[in-house]
Design a protein around this motif. Structure first.
Motif: not given
Length: 153
Positions: A104-116
């Motif tokens: 929400s503050r504009g940080v660039r992520f590769v993807s949402p959290p992946a779950i193991r």
């Protein structure tokens, strides 16, 4: 381990990111210059602004380095799969909330959290990659609870 260093282009912007968004605390903030630092980094008349940030335990720090002389210049950041790419792994308690707040503050992520599925401590049960303002990679990890009587590492 002592520290992980990232060269940054703007110390103020990087401190906003690492302190305000990630919650790290300043451990040391100084300008380094002189014969020792010039010899260490291999640049004559080197002058660096260095800030160490951590969680307060003084065990492993993030070292932010802004080259004042010679002035740092932007270089293409390698992709995560390229030789020479690096990242810093950071354990967080609630990755979904952390991801939502930083996104929400504009940080660039590769993807949402992946779950193991089925992850057992100390393996990560969730993870995702993000970038700091200069493109340095950070991997955020959430672990399942440690078994009773286990010392968390």
């Amino acid at each position: 381990m002592n520290h992980t260093g990232f060269v940054v282009s703007d110390m103020g912007r990087s401190l906003d990111f690492y302190q305000d968004l990630l919650g790290l605390k300043q451990e040391r903030n100084q300008i380094l210059e002189g014969e020792f630092i010039s010899e260490l980094v291999g640049y004559p008349d080197a002058r660096l602004h260095i800030v160490y940030l951590g969680t307060g335990d003084l065990r492993h720090s993030v070292e932010l380095i802004q080259y004042l002389n010679p002035a740092g210049t932007a270089a293409p950041m390698p992709e995560r799969h390229q030789v020479g790419a690096s990242h810093l792994g950071v354990i967080v308690n609630d990755l979904d909330a952390f991801y939502a707040e930083l996104s929400s503050r504009g940080v660039r992520f590769v993807s949402p959290p992946a779950i193991r599925p089925g992850a057992v401590y100390p393996m990560a049960s969730k993870g995702c990659y993000m970038q700091d303002p200069d493109g340095n990679w950070l991997e955020l990890l959430e672990r399942p609870p440690a078994p009773e009587g286990t010392t968390q590492a």
